[in-house]
Design an enzyme around this catalytic site. Structure first.
Site, short mmCIF file in Angstrom:
data_model
loop_
_atom_site.label_atom_id
_atom_site.label_comp_id
_atom_site.label_asym_id
_atom_site.label_seq_id
_atom_site.Cartn_x
_atom_site.Cartn_y
_atom_site.Cartn_z
N TYR A 76 43.87 29.65 40.01
CA TYR A 76 43.27 29.73 38.79
C TYR A 76 41.47 29.53 39.00
O TYR A 76 41.39 28.60 39.70
CB TYR A 76 43.72 28.92 37.48
CG TYR A 76 44.27 29.60 36.53
CD1 TYR A 76 43.71 30.53 35.68
CD2 TYR A 76 45.61 29.45 36.05
CE1 TYR A 76 44.14 31.36 34.80
CE2 TYR A 76 46.01 29.95 35.05
CZ TYR A 76 45.48 31.08 34.60
OH TYR A 76 46.02 31.59 33.55
N THR A 107 33.58 50.54 36.58
CA THR A 107 34.94 50.05 37.34
C THR A 107 34.71 50.36 38.81
O THR A 107 33.74 50.87 39.12
CB THR A 107 35.99 51.15 36.90
OG1 THR A 107 35.62 52.46 37.10
CG2 THR A 107 36.40 50.86 35.61
#
Ligand code: DSN
Length: 478
Positions: free
Chosen positions: A64, A270
């Site tokens: 994380y 992207t």
């Protein structure tokens, strides 16, 4: 059996996966086999390098790292900081941007980050200012109400979906069309090209907070200098979504007025289309929006995907090599060869050709909808996608168009000769397919008739075309 590093790496990975869930290992192997066998003309797809793919399959997935480099909500993010910084540094160098944010998980996420940054920067909201200088817990119910009212319903002007714009540029079924008061600009009905005078007129009338340029099905260059002038003339923030053509910007095919980075306040993309990286997004901007962009997580995004950021760093490093410019040039050469081959055989192309990586065929001249054409081509081993054409009478579901693009086949090494042969195969399928009827005998927009022998013969020719250009030749799974 090949013993090179790539083959060993992928074979070993599959062996480890197979020991746990063999069906997943089989599906991964089958996907490689399918991709190797199909003539892939999806304009938004490509083939990432083995190094890029391998950078994603590791323990970075376990971490994380909410927040951003050096300012995380979790301890122990030093290695994530390394790959996120590398991805951002490569992006800045590659595109000549002052700031890069490598966290967005997709193009939609990148656009949401940009929308938030622009709203936070531009909207005169006393409640927002309070929220930014005080702990949010100090805001009253009235402050929250004012904040929602002040941020909501801001105006966005973007290219319409049927003219080639993207659904995140204010199309109603997307959140962008619901959160913004949106208006769109189309293309000239005769030429199919953007009419900048009409865009300027729409901007003058509508006075948007955000002017968006960029597309997923417009086969031409956009003059970003003119678009910036239009934005400036009405005080709008100019945002460019270069998802489709980022590879052409990276490879310096689109320069000067056609390079969005020097002209836009903020650019999104992207990383997996013509840029040939992993599936993901990226935001580029100047210093004035950088702080807001860096708030993307947790403001708009879930926890970053460090394994994908590692792969972005690898792919962006690849795009900085001199051979990427040659690749980008060949993408456009191939698209133009494909367009020429189709035109010579009588196809109708939106705008009459292309100057980027994609070609949009109006298949109504063949008596077909886009959906019928897409399926008939698929039966014949040619993978494309249906797409609306400007003012499409068949709407966004059935459509009247087929969008084809060359980034993937160019990666495989196909060139102009093979593009002409591809045009011949597409033309054969489209001329040999007829519209079908429903169970009640009424005309159908989905059913079609194509002799299976024709589909088989075209499929065989498509496979033959690919044989000299093996996909991932360095990967031997046997
Ligand atoms: N789905 C992408 C495309 O095909 O253009 C854009 O979101």
């Amino acid at each position: 059996m090949s013993h090179n590093a790539e083959s060993t790496a992928f074979r070993s990975a599959l062996e480890v996966i197979r020991a746990v869930e063999p069906r997943v290992a089989d599906a991964i192997s089958a996907e490689l086999a399918d991709q190797r066998e199909s003539l892939k003309l999806i304009a938004s797809e490509n083939y990432a390098s083995p190094a890029t793919l391998l950078a994603m399959g590791n323990w970075f997935s376990d971490k994380y790292a909410e927040g951003t480099v050096g300012r995380r909500f979790y301890a122990g993010c030093q290695n994530v900081d390394t790959v996120e910084s590398l991805a951002a540094e490569h992006a800045k160098e590659l595109f000549g941007a002052a700031h890069a944010y490598a966290q967005p998980h997709s193009g939609i996420d990148a656009n949401l980050v940009a929308f938030w940054a622009i709203l936070a920067d531009r909207v005169e909201s006393p409640a927002l200012k309070k929220a930014q200088v005080r702990q949010v817990n100090d805001l009253t119910e009235a402050d929250w109400f004012a904040l929602r009212r002040e941020l909501g319903n801001q105006r966005m002007l973007g290219m319409s979906l049927d003219a080639g714009g993207h659904l995140t540029h204010g199309f109603r079924p997307n959140i962008s069309g619901k959160m913004f008061d949106q208006r769109s600009y189309g293309t000239d009905p005769t030429t199919g090209l953007i009419d900048y005078d009409r865009v300027a007129e729409a901007a003058r009338e509508f006075r948007p907070l955000i002017l968006v340029a960029g597309y997923s099905a417009y086969p031409r260059k956009v003059n970003f200098r003119i678009m910036r002038e239009i934005a400036d003339s009405v005080g709008a923030t100019f945002m460019v979504d270069m998802a489709h053509f980022a590879g052409l910007v990276a490879g310096k095919v689109f320069t000067g007025d056609f390079d969005p980075v020097p002209h836009a306040h903020i650019v999104t993309t992207t990383t997996h289309k013509s840029l040939r990286g992993p599936r993901g997004g990226l935001v580029l901007c100047g210093p004035e929006l950088a702080d807001q962009v860096d708030r993307g997580c947790p403001m708009v995004l879930g926890g970053p995907l460090p394994h994908v950021m590692a792969a972005k760093a690898v792919a962006l490093a690849e795009a900085r090599r001199p051979d990427f410019a040659d690749y980008a040039r060949r993408i456009v050469d191939n698209a133009q060869a494909l367009a020429d081959g189709l035109l010579r055989r009588g196809a109708t192309l939106v705008t009459g050709g292309t100057d980027n990586h994609l070609v949009l065929i109006d298949v109504s001249g063949y008596g077909l909808t886009g959906r019928q054409a897409e399926q008939a081509l698929l039966d014949s081993g040619i993978v494309t996608n249906r797409n609306a054409v400007p003012q499409d009478p068949n709407g966004a579901w059935y459509t009247s168009g087929i969008r084809i693009g060359t980034p993937a086949l160019t990666t495989r090494g196909l060139g102009a000769t093979e593009m002409d042969a591809t045009a011949e195969l597409i033309h054969t399928v489209l001329t040999q397919t007829t519209a079908g009827t429903g169970p009640d005998g009424a005309p159908s927009k989905a059913k079609y008739v194509l002799d299976p022998a024709t589909a088989e013969s075209v499929g065989k020719q498509a496979a033959d075309l690919l044989t000299p250009f093996p996909l991932y030749p360095e990967v031997d799974l046997t």
